[in-house]
Design an enzyme around this catalytic site. Structure first.
Site, PDB file in Angstrom:
ATOM      1  N   GLU A 102      -2.212  14.362   5.293  1.00 31.34           N
ATOM      2  CA  GLU A 102      -1.519  13.196   5.554  1.00 31.34           C
ATOM      3  C   GLU A 102       0.260  13.483   5.498  1.00 31.34           C
ATOM      4  O   GLU A 102       0.719  14.129   4.808  1.00 31.34           O
ATOM      5  CB  GLU A 102      -1.783  12.010   4.470  1.00 31.34           C
ATOM      6  CG  GLU A 102      -2.460  10.936   4.934  1.00 31.34           C
ATOM      7  CD  GLU A 102      -1.916  10.021   6.017  1.00 31.34           C
ATOM      8  OE1 GLU A 102      -0.792  10.347   6.682  1.00 31.34           O
ATOM      9  OE2 GLU A 102      -2.251   8.759   6.160  1.00 31.34           O
ATOM     10  N   ASP A 106       1.863   6.109   0.394  1.00 29.29           N
ATOM     11  CA  ASP A 106       2.584   4.934  -0.121  1.00 29.29           C
ATOM     12  C   ASP A 106       1.867   4.014  -1.066  1.00 29.29           C
ATOM     13  O   ASP A 106       1.660   4.228  -2.150  1.00 29.29           O
ATOM     14  CB  ASP A 106       3.390   4.120   1.113  1.00 29.29           C
ATOM     15  CG  ASP A 106       4.150   3.166   0.937  1.00 29.29           C
ATOM     16  OD1 ASP A 106       5.486   3.622   1.318  1.00 29.29           O
ATOM     17  OD2 ASP A 106       3.908   2.026   0.558  1.00 29.29           O
ATOM     18  N   PHE A 155      12.414   4.018   2.255  1.00 27.58           N
ATOM     19  CA  PHE A 155      11.726   4.072   3.476  1.00 27.58           C
ATOM     20  C   PHE A 155      12.589   5.229   4.213  1.00 27.58           C
ATOM     21  O   PHE A 155      13.724   5.580   4.218  1.00 27.58           O
ATOM     22  CB  PHE A 155      11.988   3.091   4.641  1.00 27.58           C
ATOM     23  CG  PHE A 155      11.162   3.100   5.627  1.00 27.58           C
ATOM     24  CD1 PHE A 155       9.871   2.772   5.651  1.00 27.58           C
ATOM     25  CD2 PHE A 155      11.904   3.551   7.058  1.00 27.58           C
ATOM     26  CE1 PHE A 155       9.016   2.898   6.852  1.00 27.58           C
ATOM     27  CE2 PHE A 155      11.079   3.640   8.052  1.00 27.58           C
ATOM     28  CZ  PHE A 155       9.754   3.263   8.112  1.00 27.58           C
TER      29      PHE A 155
HETATM   30  P1  IMP Z   1      -0.065   3.489   2.956  1.00 32.09           P
HETATM   31  O1  IMP Z   1      -1.402   2.837   3.477  1.00 32.09           O
HETATM   32  O2  IMP Z   1       0.828   2.252   2.173  1.00 32.09           O
HETATM   33  O3  IMP Z   1      -0.349   4.432   1.735  1.00 32.09           O
HETATM   34  O4  IMP Z   1       0.744   3.866   3.984  1.00 32.09           O
HETATM   35  C1  IMP Z   1       0.469   5.096   4.526  1.00 32.09           C
HETATM   36  C2  IMP Z   1       1.180   4.976   5.894  1.00 32.09           C
HETATM   37  O5  IMP Z   1       2.316   4.114   5.963  1.00 32.09           O
HETATM   38  C3  IMP Z   1       1.453   6.457   6.447  1.00 32.09           C
HETATM   39  O6  IMP Z   1       0.726   7.340   6.914  1.00 32.09           O
HETATM   40  C4  IMP Z   1       2.850   6.155   7.044  1.00 32.09           C
HETATM   41  O7  IMP Z   1       2.370   6.062   8.527  1.00 32.09           O
HETATM   42  C5  IMP Z   1       3.291   4.788   6.616  1.00 32.09           C
HETATM   43  N1  IMP Z   1       4.570   5.122   5.824  1.00 32.09           N
HETATM   44  C6  IMP Z   1       4.463   4.640   4.680  1.00 32.09           C
HETATM   45  N2  IMP Z   1       5.711   4.858   3.947  1.00 32.09           N
HETATM   46  C7  IMP Z   1       6.627   5.236   5.153  1.00 32.09           C
HETATM   47  C8  IMP Z   1       7.946   5.526   4.959  1.00 32.09           C
HETATM   48  O8  IMP Z   1       8.683   5.636   4.063  1.00 32.09           O
HETATM   49  N3  IMP Z   1       8.489   6.022   6.537  1.00 32.09           N
HETATM   50  C9  IMP Z   1       7.437   6.103   7.667  1.00 32.09           C
HETATM   51  N4  IMP Z   1       6.114   5.783   7.356  1.00 32.09           N
HETATM   52  C10 IMP Z   1       5.743   5.308   6.311  1.00 32.09           C
END
Ligand code: IMP
Length: 179
Positions: A102, A106, A155
């Protein structure tokens, strides 16, 4: 400080390419050791992991396969918000050791969902390999075996990661300039 503009937002240089590549190499070396003789299947999650997966695989020197999956969003209702379907899985994972690749974890909800879907394929084992982790945002309990770098809650874009579809095509990683 070097800054770039992606759509309507400014981002400043955060992690230079050399530092990223050194971290990727370190993780690949660990995988080479841990997975010797095991012939793992790397499952890279598109789109964000395409550059990371490419650089990682250049440093992995054990026999292995790589395949790519994508998370398609579709309308639906669930307790965790948006339901995302895993599409494109064209490898039989039965009895295989799997490493999910991955770009960033986040909240961890995407990875938790990925794990749930992959476990149904009866793999021998599943490990998580992420380029980046925001420990301050994690909402679920995830056992992340391989993590190249931990970052704050900001971000970021670049090296495969996007802002609204743009900004994936940079060698370095940039962080949002707060206005
Ligand atoms: P989660 O489900 O909140 O862990 O989000 C994961 C997905 O969100 C990642 O695979 C990214 O596609 C996107 N994402 C999370 N944080 C960022 C960031 O800071 N920049 C760009 N994409 C992000």
């Amino acid at each position: 400080m070097q800054t770039i503009k992606v759509k309507d937002k400014s981002f400043s240089l955060f992690i230079p390419e050399e530092k990223i590549l050194a971290a990727v190499k370190r993780i690949a070396e660990q995988i080479n050791k841990d997975y010797e003789g095991k012939e793992p299947v790397f499952l890279a999650v598109l789109n964000g992991s395409f550059i990371f997966a490419s650089d990682l695989m250049k440093e992995v020197n054990i026999p292995c396969e790589i395949s790519f999956v994508k998370l398609a969003s579709y309308q639906g209702v669930s307790t965790t918000g948006q339901i995302r379907e895993v599409i494109g899985l064209n490898v039989d994972l039965t009895g295989r050791p799997v490493i999910i690749v991955e770009d960033i974890v986040d909240t961890g909800l995407t990875m938790a969902h990925m794990l749930e879907v992959m476990e149904k394929q009866n793999p021998a084992s599943i490990d998580i390999c992420t380029l980046l982790l925001k420990p301050g945002k994690l909402q679920v309990n995830l056992d992340i075996k391989y993590c190249c770098m931990e970052i704050p809650n900001d971000f970021i874009v670049g090296y495969g990661l996007d802002y609204d579809g743009y900004g994936r095509n940079t060698r370095d990683i940039y962080t949002l300039v707060k206005s």
